[in-house]
Write a protein that holds these residues in place. Structure first.
Motif, short mmCIF file in Angstrom:
data_model
loop_
_atom_site.label_atom_id
_atom_site.label_comp_id
_atom_site.label_asym_id
_atom_site.label_seq_id
_atom_site.Cartn_x
_atom_site.Cartn_y
_atom_site.Cartn_z
N LYS A 44 3.48 13.51 1.87
CA LYS A 44 4.61 12.71 2.34
C LYS A 44 4.58 12.54 3.85
CE LYS A 44 7.81 14.09 -1.30
NZ LYS A 44 9.04 14.86 -1.58
N GLN A 45 4.32 13.64 4.55
CA GLN A 45 4.28 13.60 6.01
C GLN A 45 3.13 12.73 6.50
OE1 GLN A 45 6.56 14.78 7.95
NE2 GLN A 45 5.57 14.36 9.89
N ALA A 46 1.99 12.81 5.86
CA ALA A 46 0.84 11.98 6.25
C ALA A 46 1.15 10.51 6.03
CB ALA A 46 -0.40 12.40 5.46
N ILE A 47 1.85 10.19 4.96
CA ILE A 47 2.24 8.80 4.69
C ILE A 47 3.20 8.30 5.77
CG2 ILE A 47 3.54 7.29 3.12
CD1 ILE A 47 2.29 8.98 0.81
N LYS A 48 4.17 9.13 6.14
CA LYS A 48 5.11 8.76 7.20
C LYS A 48 4.37 8.50 8.51
CE LYS A 48 9.12 11.25 5.45
NZ LYS A 48 10.04 12.37 5.68
N ALA A 50 1.27 7.58 8.90
CA ALA A 50 0.49 6.34 8.77
C ALA A 50 1.40 5.12 8.88
CB ALA A 50 -0.26 6.33 7.44
N GLU A 51 2.57 5.18 8.26
CA GLU A 51 3.50 4.06 8.34
C GLU A 51 3.96 3.83 9.77
OE1 GLU A 51 6.46 5.20 5.48
OE2 GLU A 51 5.45 4.11 3.86
N ARG A 52 4.25 4.92 10.50
CA ARG A 52 4.64 4.79 11.91
C ARG A 52 3.52 4.16 12.70
NH1 ARG A 52 7.27 10.25 11.79
NH2 ARG A 52 5.18 10.99 12.19
N GLN A 53 2.30 4.62 12.47
CA GLN A 53 1.16 4.09 13.20
C GLN A 53 0.96 2.60 12.91
OE1 GLN A 53 -2.63 5.93 12.32
NE2 GLN A 53 -3.29 5.67 14.44
N LEU A 54 1.10 2.21 11.65
CA LEU A 54 0.98 0.80 11.30
C LEU A 54 2.09 -0.02 11.93
CD1 LEU A 54 -0.08 0.96 7.56
CD2 LEU A 54 -1.46 0.19 9.50
N GLY A 55 3.30 0.53 11.97
CA GLY A 55 4.42 -0.15 12.58
C GLY A 55 4.21 -0.36 14.06
N ASP A 56 3.65 0.64 14.73
CA ASP A 56 3.36 0.54 16.16
C ASP A 56 2.30 -0.52 16.43
OD1 ASP A 56 5.17 2.56 16.61
OD2 ASP A 56 3.65 4.12 16.92
N GLN A 57 1.35 -0.66 15.54
CA GLN A 57 0.28 -1.62 15.73
C GLN A 57 0.75 -3.06 15.50
OE1 GLN A 57 -2.95 -0.50 13.18
NE2 GLN A 57 -3.51 1.26 14.40
N SER A 58 1.74 -3.24 14.64
CA SER A 58 2.17 -4.60 14.31
C SER A 58 3.18 -5.16 15.30
CB SER A 58 2.77 -4.63 12.89
OG SER A 58 3.96 -3.86 12.84
N GLU A 59 3.74 -4.33 16.18
CA GLU A 59 4.69 -4.82 17.18
C GLU A 59 3.97 -5.63 18.24
OE1 GLU A 59 6.87 -1.56 18.81
OE2 GLU A 59 7.68 -0.96 16.87
N PRO A 60 4.58 -6.76 18.65
CA PRO A 60 3.94 -7.56 19.70
C PRO A 60 3.92 -6.83 21.02
CG PRO A 60 6.07 -8.50 19.06
CD PRO A 60 5.81 -7.32 18.17
N ARG A 61 2.88 -7.08 21.80
CA ARG A 61 2.75 -6.39 23.08
C ARG A 61 2.98 -7.32 24.22
NH1 ARG A 61 -1.58 -1.73 22.20
NH2 ARG A 61 -1.03 -1.35 20.09
#
Length: 61
Positions: A44-48, A50-61
Motif C-alpha cells: 500500500k505504501q509503495a503504491i502511494k 508511486a501515485e505521488r511521484q506520478l502526480g508530481d510528474q504530471s503537473e505543469p512546470r
C-alpha cells in the motif's frame, strides 16, 4: 517450480520498511520475518509513493 522475480527493488523495500517501522525486524530476521499484514502495508505504501511521484510528474512546470 520457478521463483517469481520481485517487482519492487530491494532499495525501495528497505525504504518502505523504514517508513513503516519494521526495518529492524527485516534486518534481524529477513523478509520472511515480517507479518503478512506488514507486507500488505508495504505494498500500500509503495503504491502511494508511486501515485505521488506520478502526480508530481504530471503537473505543469
Amino acid at each position: 517450480m520457478s521463483r517469481r522475480r520481485g517487482i519492487m527493488s530491494d532499495q525501495l523495500k528497505e525504504e518502505v520498511a523504514k517508513e513503516l517501522g519494521i526495518y529492524d525486524t527485516v534486518h534481524q530476521e529477513g523478509w520472511g520475518g515480517i507479518k503478512s499484514r506488514d507486507s500488505g502495508n508495504m505494498v500500500k505504501q509503495a503504491i502511494k509513493m508511486a501515485e505521488r511521484q506520478l502526480g508530481d510528474q504530471s503537473e505543469p512546470r
